[in-house]
Every structure is written in structure tokens, then in C-alpha cells.
Scaffold this motif. Structure first.
Motif, PDB file in Angstrom:
ATOM      1  N   LYS A  81       0.848  -1.187   0.000  1.00 50.13           N
ATOM      2  CA  LYS A  81       0.000   0.000   0.000  1.00 50.13           C
ATOM      3  C   LYS A  81       0.892   1.249   0.000  1.00 50.13           C
ATOM      4  CE  LYS A  81      -4.137  -1.814   2.285  1.00 50.13           C
ATOM      5  NZ  LYS A  81      -3.782  -3.247   2.289  1.00 50.13           N
ATOM      6  N   VAL A  82       0.487   2.254  -0.771  1.00 53.92           N
ATOM      7  CA  VAL A  82       1.246   3.504  -0.843  1.00 53.92           C
ATOM      8  C   VAL A  82       0.338   4.663  -0.489  1.00 53.92           C
ATOM      9  CG1 VAL A  82       2.714   4.989  -2.239  1.00 53.92           C
ATOM     10  CG2 VAL A  82       2.652   2.523  -2.693  1.00 53.92           C
ATOM     11  N   ALA A  83       0.791   5.496   0.451  1.00 52.39           N
ATOM     12  CA  ALA A  83       0.077   6.715   0.820  1.00 52.39           C
ATOM     13  C   ALA A  83       0.959   7.904   0.484  1.00 52.39           C
ATOM     14  CB  ALA A  83      -0.252   6.720   2.316  1.00 52.39           C
ATOM     15  N   MET A  84       0.378   8.895  -0.179  1.00 45.10           N
ATOM     16  CA  MET A  84       1.119  10.111  -0.503  1.00 45.10           C
ATOM     17  C   MET A  84       1.218  10.988   0.738  1.00 45.10           C
ATOM     18  SD  MET A  84       1.825   9.622  -3.652  1.00 45.10           S
ATOM     19  CE  MET A  84       2.491  11.190  -4.224  1.00 45.10           C
ATOM     20  N   LEU A  85       2.332  11.691   0.840  1.00 40.06           N
ATOM     21  CA  LEU A  85       2.566  12.605   1.953  1.00 40.06           C
ATOM     22  C   LEU A  85       2.933  13.948   1.342  1.00 40.06           C
ATOM     23  CD1 LEU A  85       2.791  12.661   5.098  1.00 40.06           C
ATOM     24  CD2 LEU A  85       5.226  12.204   4.799  1.00 40.06           C
ATOM     25  N   SER A  86       2.132  14.989   1.611  1.00 38.53           N
ATOM     26  CA  SER A  86       2.344  16.253   0.917  1.00 38.53           C
ATOM     27  C   SER A  86       2.185  17.437   1.851  1.00 38.53           C
ATOM     28  CB  SER A  86       1.351  16.384  -0.244  1.00 38.53           C
ATOM     29  OG  SER A  86       1.507  17.616  -0.907  1.00 38.53           O
ATOM     30  N   SER A  87       2.871  18.531   1.488  1.00 35.83           N
ATOM     31  CA  SER A  87       2.729  19.774   2.248  1.00 35.83           C
ATOM     32  C   SER A  87       1.598  20.628   1.705  1.00 35.83           C
ATOM     33  CB  SER A  87       4.042  20.568   2.200  1.00 35.83           C
ATOM     34  OG  SER A  87       4.421  20.805   0.855  1.00 35.83           O
ATOM     35  N   SER A  88       0.960  20.186   0.603  1.00 39.92           N
ATOM     36  CA  SER A  88      -0.161  20.938   0.040  1.00 39.92           C
ATOM     37  C   SER A  88      -1.319  20.001  -0.262  1.00 39.92           C
ATOM     38  CB  SER A  88       0.260  21.656  -1.250  1.00 39.92           C
ATOM     39  OG  SER A  88       0.611  20.723  -2.249  1.00 39.92           O
ATOM     40  N   ALA A  89      -2.528  20.485  -0.088  1.00 36.20           N
ATOM     41  CA  ALA A  89      -3.725  19.690  -0.375  1.00 36.20           C
ATOM     42  C   ALA A  89      -4.235  20.085  -1.747  1.00 36.20           C
ATOM     43  CB  ALA A  89      -4.790  19.928   0.689  1.00 36.20           C
ATOM     44  N   SER A  90      -3.611  19.542  -2.791  1.00 38.02           N
ATOM     45  CA  SER A  90      -3.966  19.865  -4.161  1.00 38.02           C
ATOM     46  C   SER A  90      -4.953  18.839  -4.706  1.00 38.02           C
ATOM     47  CB  SER A  90      -2.707  19.892  -5.039  1.00 38.02           C
ATOM     48  OG  SER A  90      -3.024  19.839  -6.409  1.00 38.02           O
TER      49      SER A  90
END
Length: 218
Positions: A81-90
């Protein structure tokens, strides 16, 4: 019955972020930060080699960007399973990540207090999307109209798409170079680069994808 330890691989090219995340993991029970990568290429290699339970993938990483890396990992290792980790909610980036195979999209600013709970939920099959404030919910498309590869071709620079258009017409590298006023070596290098992005191994397969993407008559 012993609780199974959740094995996680973290991908982020920011040293300070990696350090902060590693400290967060130190306080989590039954969750192990097994390995860390700073580039997309390294993340793919580590995922294939170690088969972690979950990959936390930063959206903006070097070599291969986060969305492409997700696609490569989930294609080769569907059990991971892969979860994205981001500083922006695009919203657009969420859609791209979902279509690439990501099961969740987490904001870096919202995981500090509930990271353990979020990872356990994701591992059990839940989807968590940190939504932009102007969205009431994230509309996950059940079936994307086009494959990830076709979407990627349509986002290629104009010169790359022109090369693919000529390739679908059966032209040689020398003929393509002459029509575009570049060297034959440049054409060969660009075709090799695009093939690596799409994870295809031959010109025929590349041409088929180019036709399906609608770049045959540029």
C-alpha cells in the motif's frame, strides 16, 4: 495473540522532514520505520526489495516524481500500500496520485498527532484523503477514463510528443532528427527517457501508447 508490527518505508528528499518523521515513529507502538529513501528511484528499488506493508511517499522527490514512483511500485508490488505525503492539499495532485495507485493522501501538517492511527487504518484497507478546505469531500473516480501511461504522454513536453508522433509513423531516429533539426543522438536519448518514464521496453509498445494518447498526428 501478538500484535503484528506494521513495516513502513518513508520517502522524502528533505533531511529535516525525514528527521522529524523518524522521531515521530519512535513513539509509535507496533509500527516500525523500516527504511528511508530520498529519491523516487531509490523508493522503487527499496519497495521491490523489502516489500514493506506501507510506503509513505512525498509528492515532490527527485529522479522519479512521487506520482510516477507510486505507479511503478503499485504495478510491480500490488500488495504494497502507498500513501502520498504532501505539504499541500492539491485536488489535481490527489486525483493523479489516486489514479497512480495511492490509497491515501496525507497532509504533513495533520499527521503529527494521529500518525499511528492513520497508518493502522490505511493498512486495514481504509482510504484517508486530506482535502483542500474548499472541498466538502474528495470525489474518487471509480474508473479513470485513461491509463496512467496515456495521461503521462499527454503531459510530455511538445518536442517529446512530436518525436512520438514521428515514431508512430514508422520513421527512423535519423529521419526524426532531420525533421526536428536535432541530432540523432538527441532523438535516441529522448526516446529512451520516455520509455523509462512509461516503464516500457520497446518502440512498438511505445508507439501503441502514443496512438492511444492521441499524439500520432501532431
Amino acid at each position: 495473540m501478538a500484535t503484528q508490527t506494521l513495516r513502513v518505508h518513508l520517502v522524502d528528499d528533505d533531511y529535516l522532514v525525514r528527521l522529524g518523521m523518524e522521531r515521530l515513529f519512535e513513539g509509535l507502538e507496533h509500527i516500525e520505520l523500516e527504511s528511508v529513501s530520498s529519491t523516487g528511484d531509490a523508493a522503487i528499488s527499496e519497495a521491490v526489495k523489502l516489500a514493506p506493508d506501507l510506503v509513505l511517499m512525498e509528492t515532490m522527490v527527485r529522479d522519479v516524481d512521487g506520482v510516477q514512483a507510486v505507479h511503478r511500485i503499485t504495478s510491480q508490488m500490488p500488495q504494497v500500500k502507498v500513501a502520498m505525503l504532501s505539504s499541500s492539499a492539491s485536488y489535481d495532485l490527489m486525483c493523479d496520485a489516486y489514479r497512480a495507485g495511492a490509497v491515501s493522501y496525507l497532509s504533513k501538517y495533520s499527521v503529527s498527532s494521529d500518525l499511528g492511527a492513520a497508518l493502522r487504518l490505511i493498512h486495514r484497507g481504509e482510504s484517508i484523503f486530506s482535502m483542500p478546505p474548499d472541498l466538502q469531500r474528495f470525489p474518487l473516480p471509480a474508473e479513470p477514463a485513461d491509463s496512467f501511461e496515456i495521461q503521462l504522454i499527454r503531459r510530455l513536453p511538445a518536442r517529446d510528443r512530436a518525436i512520438l508522433s514521428a515514431l508512430t509513423a514508422g520513421r527512423t531516429n535519423a529521419q526524426i532528427a532531420g525533421s526536428l533539426h536535432v541530432s540523432e543522438a538527441t532523438v535516441k536519448a529522448q526516446i529512451t527517457k520516455v520509455m523509462a518514464k512509461l516503464n516500457v521496453s520497446g518502440r512498438v509498445q511505445l508507439a501503441v501508447l502514443a496512438v492511444r494518447a492521441g499524439v500520432a498526428d501532431l
